[in-house]
Design a protein around this motif. Structure first.
Motif, PDB file in Angstrom:
ATOM      1  N   MET B  66     -11.341   2.093   1.417  1.00  0.00           N
ATOM      2  CA  MET B  66     -10.495   1.498   0.396  1.00  0.00           C
ATOM      3  C   MET B  66      -9.649   2.567  -0.277  1.00  0.00           C
ATOM      4  SD  MET B  66     -13.324   0.600  -2.422  1.00  0.00           S
ATOM      5  CE  MET B  66     -14.033   1.927  -3.377  1.00  0.00           C
ATOM      6  N   SER B  67      -9.530   3.717   0.372  1.00  0.00           N
ATOM      7  CA  SER B  67      -8.702   4.783  -0.178  1.00  0.00           C
ATOM      8  C   SER B  67      -7.387   4.850   0.567  1.00  0.00           C
ATOM      9  CB  SER B  67      -9.433   6.131  -0.034  1.00  0.00           C
ATOM     10  OG  SER B  67     -10.681   6.068  -0.652  1.00  0.00           O
ATOM     11  N   TYR B  68      -6.296   4.657  -0.184  1.00  0.00           N
ATOM     12  CA  TYR B  68      -4.931   4.742   0.349  1.00  0.00           C
ATOM     13  C   TYR B  68      -4.658   3.720   1.458  1.00  0.00           C
ATOM     14  CZ  TYR B  68      -5.807   9.468  -1.528  1.00  0.00           C
ATOM     15  OH  TYR B  68      -6.196  10.524  -2.294  1.00  0.00           O
ATOM     16  N   ASN B  72      -5.533  -2.383  -0.766  1.00  0.00           N
ATOM     17  CA  ASN B  72      -5.498  -2.192  -2.210  1.00  0.00           C
ATOM     18  C   ASN B  72      -4.387  -2.967  -2.889  1.00  0.00           C
ATOM     19  OD1 ASN B  72      -7.646  -0.415  -2.186  1.00  0.00           O
ATOM     20  ND2 ASN B  72      -6.351   1.379  -1.882  1.00  0.00           N
ATOM     21  N   ASP B  85      -0.842  10.154  -7.504  1.00  0.00           N
ATOM     22  CA  ASP B  85      -1.300   9.955  -6.129  1.00  0.00           C
ATOM     23  C   ASP B  85      -2.769   9.561  -6.176  1.00  0.00           C
ATOM     24  OD1 ASP B  85      -0.875  12.075  -3.166  1.00  0.00           O
ATOM     25  OD2 ASP B  85      -1.645  10.045  -3.424  1.00  0.00           O
ATOM     26  N   THR B  87      -6.244   7.126  -5.061  1.00  0.00           N
ATOM     27  CA  THR B  87      -6.844   6.505  -3.881  1.00  0.00           C
ATOM     28  C   THR B  87      -6.764   4.982  -3.922  1.00  0.00           C
ATOM     29  OG1 THR B  87      -9.010   6.432  -4.944  1.00  0.00           O
ATOM     30  CG2 THR B  87      -8.535   8.356  -3.599  1.00  0.00           C
ATOM     31  N   GLN B  88      -6.635   4.422  -5.133  1.00  0.00           N
ATOM     32  CA  GLN B  88      -6.756   2.968  -5.244  1.00  0.00           C
ATOM     33  C   GLN B  88      -5.457   2.240  -4.964  1.00  0.00           C
ATOM     34  OE1 GLN B  88      -7.533   5.296  -7.645  1.00  0.00           O
ATOM     35  NE2 GLN B  88      -8.890   4.382  -9.160  1.00  0.00           N
TER      36      GLN B  88
END
Lengths: 333, 611
Positions: B66-68, B72, B85, B87-88
């Motif tokens: 679920m990072s980048y 999301n 910047d 991750t979410q």
């Protein structure tokens, strides 16, 4: 028996910034209540728990009334809230999902400070990632280790080069099946208290004295020198809970300074299931542990254990203390 | 007087009824004009976040993460209004012009319409179908990439198979670049459409941006009941809507109007022009215009259907309107087809195996390049058809065909002349890729980014070294288990390598000397991505400086071990360096970046930030 209970719902405001979940309701029982009303408040809780246990066809979901209290190490007086749910190097989260309540305590290993790494970054990010996983439903309630594994994997997907390590103790209440699933890696832990007695307890996982199992990300080249346990090494357990069970999850700052009987004494004072009482009790436990930690003459469990291992020490153990206190109640929305 | 009035009224009615079939909008207009002032119902505006991400063309993050990643974009925003910047957020795979500059990028297709800029897309499903009144996109980093927002008439959550799927453009614009990388809410004025929708498509073009754009959430605002026109601006009746290009594309085989059969007036000057000149003039028209022109007269019909006009065919800009029927009508003119772009086409039942295979049988003979990015209609029989009908195929792009079953890829090994193969985000497995590499020895450009089903990348690298000597570019983005052993074999065997993307490969350790070995063995290296390899250190950078003077693109995001001194050496030694990504390198702060940018102004030095 279909006990007709009039339920007076009293949803709570989120006034206490330290806790997130919490709907509680007082009830004016009808049929069965006539008998129960005569009992003192604590008895009412017990009776409710009994009735809840008898009517297995009840099928109502459970939920938690949870509060947290904490002190970062070296703080006197009020606990300092740092970046949300971070207290010193400890971090925690409480999250609700459709099917489950999840909460977790992570204790960042302080030794990283000597190498220029902020220990709270790892535990804080780990907890935030776990919380996000839960809120997005990317977990299975009966597999809390999976939350730790996924969260650890996500930490490695971060562009930011994270370093550090932390213990983790995660507890999941499956609302429908009334089961509590736990996973513990390291020396944080939980207690389940029913009727004034500890019915379940987590075990500490230590490699050596004061060196708990830990999730870690090491600097390149130092992988051999740094302890890094896989999330799969966590101890997991599952058991049923009943209404009125008290679940106390805390970092080792509590358990190293307060023996079980003292904790139970404090918990006996918890009469009500409303959020204020739970909050107050959590706070008093944390405060007491905090005071004991700085008492040089007190024979804390930590000192006791050290003596058993041949180290002649006395006094409390100054450390970050995080306490999450929950009571199992019925689910209302 | 009365007759005049009635005639006037009759003429007006006729005009209205002729154009009346063109949309209910006009019916309402008629109602309003005839003076019916009904009490307008108060419509409640519904605001919703995306429920689910249904499809997308690429993303930066890893599958199952679920990072980048694109997932999301659904749900409530996690970052907005902060910028940075994070991750979410949802991040696409590429940005800027860096990827277009590489040799591995295909040349652009001719006849691309001026209004088509889209490079990537994402499709979002919402809970409730509404008549949209506004669409807000929360961009949290380097905004400005959105070029088109479209709405679909089909409900993606309904159990019924899609019928009569219509896509309507709500807004379209040029790619822009906002001066600061700060978060913003992008709320363009959208067109009002006459069907309720809960499926939006957002197309982006990040070519002007300085770094990856990141999106946090999309809000769809709309009303449940059809809005009465009096409450809104009169929708502009677009001339393009009236002459529906789809009809042109499908009408091609049909009889054109036989005007002037009785008297042959000729085509004026067109009769005097040489054949080649008319062909040259027509080569500048876009495809819909070409199809419309074909209907004007016999001479131009002959010219417009000449297969020489169709040596390159890009149907990607028309993805929303293309069906089996359209392909069927184009078939007869595509016998000399060399390059074909069917990317993004055919989803939701628009194209089937029958239509596709008959088209490929007609035009596959001389086909050299086939782009099938995000074509979800593809299945194993389709790939079998390709392998049978296109024996000379040199380029095949199956990027993000993530619904294609693993067995389908075995047919690719029959295309022995393949030079460029893109399998980004596909489910190809170990045996299939090894088989491809065994037979397709002329491979020059290979993209295996995010191919998560390949078990052992060391074996793949070994096979590449053994069979594909002419390999120029290799994309192994997020290949999870390539080790120094495989890398060493690769660089020893494929000496012509110019581009190598090893981003987010966690198992490569600099301490084994693999990066220095790489630098020494690849003197022609132009692009090297070591994104998020935390072991990259000063000696690696210094070796690159010493051995790779042609270096143009270098990404060493996220390492703590590289110091400004070795970077200076690199910048001095590589005069052709254009891109240097130093984001999240702990020893390099903004001051160092500014100093280096001042000393080496030709290099775009990137330093991303979270706050």
């Amino acid at each position: 028996m279909a006990a007709k209970k009039k339920q007076h719902l009293r949803p709570l405001s989120q006034a206490a910034s330290l806790c997130s979940s919490g709907r509680v309701w007082t009830w004016e029982p009808g049929l069965v209540g006539d008998v129960v009303r005569a009992c003192p408040t604590y008895g009412r809780l017990l009776a409710r728990a009994v009735i809840g246990g008898l009517s297995q066809t009840d099928g109502r979901d459970y939920s938690l009334v949870t509060a947290s209290a904490a002190f970062g190490e070296g703080t006197f007086g009020k606990g300092i809230l740092k970046k949300g749910m971070c207290y010193g190097d400890d971090a925690c989260f409480i999250a609700r999902h459709r099917s489950a309540d999840v909460w977790c305590v992570a204790d960042g290993v302080g030794g990283w400070r000597d190498y220029g790494v902020d220990p709270s970054q790892f535990s804080g990010t780990l907890m935030k990632t776990c919380e996000r996983l839960v809120k997005e439903g990317r977990f299975v309630p009966s597999n809390p280790v999976g939350v730790l594994t996924s969260s650890y994997y996500e930490l490695l997907q971060n562009k930011v080069p994270l370093l550090g390590s932390s213990t983790a103790c995660i507890v999941v209440l499956d609302r429908r099946s009334h089961r509590l699933h736990t996973a513990n890696l390291g020396d944080s832990g939980f207690l389940v208290v029913r009727g004034g007695e500890v019915v379940h307890r987590s075990d500490e996982q230590q490699h050596y004295f004061n060196t708990p199992f830990q999730l870690s990300i090491a600097p390149p080249g130092a992988e051999g020198a740094v302890l890094s346990d896989s999330p799969e090494a966590a101890d997991s357990s599952s058991f049923d809970v009943q209404l009125g069970d008290i679940i106390l999850t805390a970092s080792d700052g509590l358990f190293d300074n307060m023996p079980d009987y003292m904790i139970l004494q404090e918990l006996k004072k918890l009469k009500n299931t409303n959020i204020e009482s739970v909050q107050q009790t959590a706070r008093s436990i944390a405060e007491q542990a905090h005071v004991l930690a700085y008492d040089p003459n007190y024979m804390s469990p930590f000192a006791q254990f050290a003596c058993d291992n041949g180290l002649n020490v006395r006094g409390g153990k100054p450390d970050d203390i995080t306490v999450l206190l929950s009571i199992v109640a019925e689910y209302t929305d | 007087m009365l007759t005049l009035m009635s005639m006037f009224y009759y003429i007006c009615l006729r005009r209205r009824s002729r154009s009346g079939t063109r949309g209910e909008a006009l019916t309402s207009r008629r109602a309003v004009e005839s003076g019916q002032r009904a009490v307008l119902p108060v419509s409640v505006e519904v605001e919703q976040y995306a429920k689910e991400v249904l499809d997308f063309s690429s993303h930066y993050g890893s599958e199952n993460s679920m990072s980048y990643t694109m997932w999301n974009l659904a749900g409530v925003p996690n970052v907005y209004p902060s910028s940075g910047d994070f991750t979410q957020t949802a991040v696409f795979r590429a940005y800027g012009k860096w990827w277009e500059q590489c040799a591995s990028a295909p040349p652009p297709f001719r006849r691309t319409p001026k209004g088509f800029h889209s490079q990537d897309y994402i499709e979002l499903g919402f809970e409730e179908p509404v008549y949209p009144t506004a669409v807000d996109v929360l961009e949290t980093y380097y905004p400005g990439a959105i070029v088109q927002i479209m709405a679909c008439s089909h409900n993606p959550f309904s159990q019924n198979p899609p019928t009569d799927v219509r896509w309507e453009v709500l807004w379209s614009g040029e790619p822009t670049k906002v001066l600061t990388p700060q978060a913003r809410q992008f709320s363009p004025n959208i067109k009002h459409i006459n069907f309720p929708t809960n499926l939006l498509r957002i197309e982006v073009n990040s070519s002007l941006l300085d770094y990856y754009t990141e999106l946090d959430a999309v809000i769809l605002r709309g009303v449940k009941e059809r809005p009465m026109l009096a409450r809104y601006k009169m929708p502009i009746i677009d001339i393009n809507d009236l002459s529906d290009s789809e009809e042109e594309l499908s009408d091609l085989g049909g009889p054109f109007r036989q005007g002037g059969e009785a008297k042959r007036t000729g085509n004026g000057y067109f009769d005097k022009l040489p054949y080649e000149l008319i062909q040259l003039i027509l080569s500048h028209l876009t495809l819909p215009d070409l199809c419309r022109l074909a209907q004007s007269c016999k001479l131009l019909h002959q010219h417009c259907c000449d297969p020489l006009q169709y040596t390159q065919l890009s149907l990607q800009p028309y993805w929303g309107r293309l069906t089996d029927v359209s392909l069927g009508h184009l078939q007869s003119r595509c016998t000399l087809l060399q390059r074909l772009n069917l990317s993004w086409i055919g989803n939701r039942g628009a194209l089937t195996l029958t239509g596709f295979s008959s088209f490929m049988k007609a035009c596959g003979q001389s086909l050299g390049s086939l782009e099938l990015s995000c074509c979800h209609f593809l299945n194993e029989p389709c790939l079998e058809v390709i392998s049978q009908t296109c024996p000379g195929l040199q380029e095949l792009n199956l990027s993000s065909c993530d619904r294609l079953q693993p067995q389908a890829f075995t047919h690719i090994s029959k295309l022995t002349r393949l030079r460029r193969l893109v399998l980004y985000r596909t489910k190809i497995e170990q045996t299939a890729i090894l088989s491809v590499l065994t037979f397709c020895t002329e491979l020059r450009h290979l993209n295996l980014g995010s191919c998560v089903r390949i078990d052992d990348y060391d074996v793949v690298a070994s096979m590449l070294a053994a069979r594909c000597y002419s390999l120029r570019s290799l994309d192994l983005w997020r290949c999870r288990n390539l080790t120094d052993r495989g890398l060493a074999e690769l660089v020893t065997g494929c000496r012509m390598l110019e581009e190598l993307d090893l981003g987010w490969c966690p198992t490569l350790q600099s301490s084994t000397g693999c990066f220095q070995h790489l630098a020494r063995n690849l003197p022609r290296l132009r692009k090297l991505f070591l994104t998020a390899n935390r072991t990259v250190c000063d000696s690696d950078v210094e070796e690159l400086a010493a051995s790779c003077p042609s270096l143009q693109h270098l990404d060493i995001l996220g390492t703590r071990l590289v110091s400004p001194a070795s970077l200076k050496k690199l910048l001095q030694a590589c005069p052709r360096l254009l891109l240097l990504d130093l984001s999240f390198c702990s020893q390099i702060d903004m001051r160092v970046v500014q100093e280096l940018s001042g000393l080496f102004p030709n290099v775009a030095i990137k330093k991303s930030f979270t706050q």
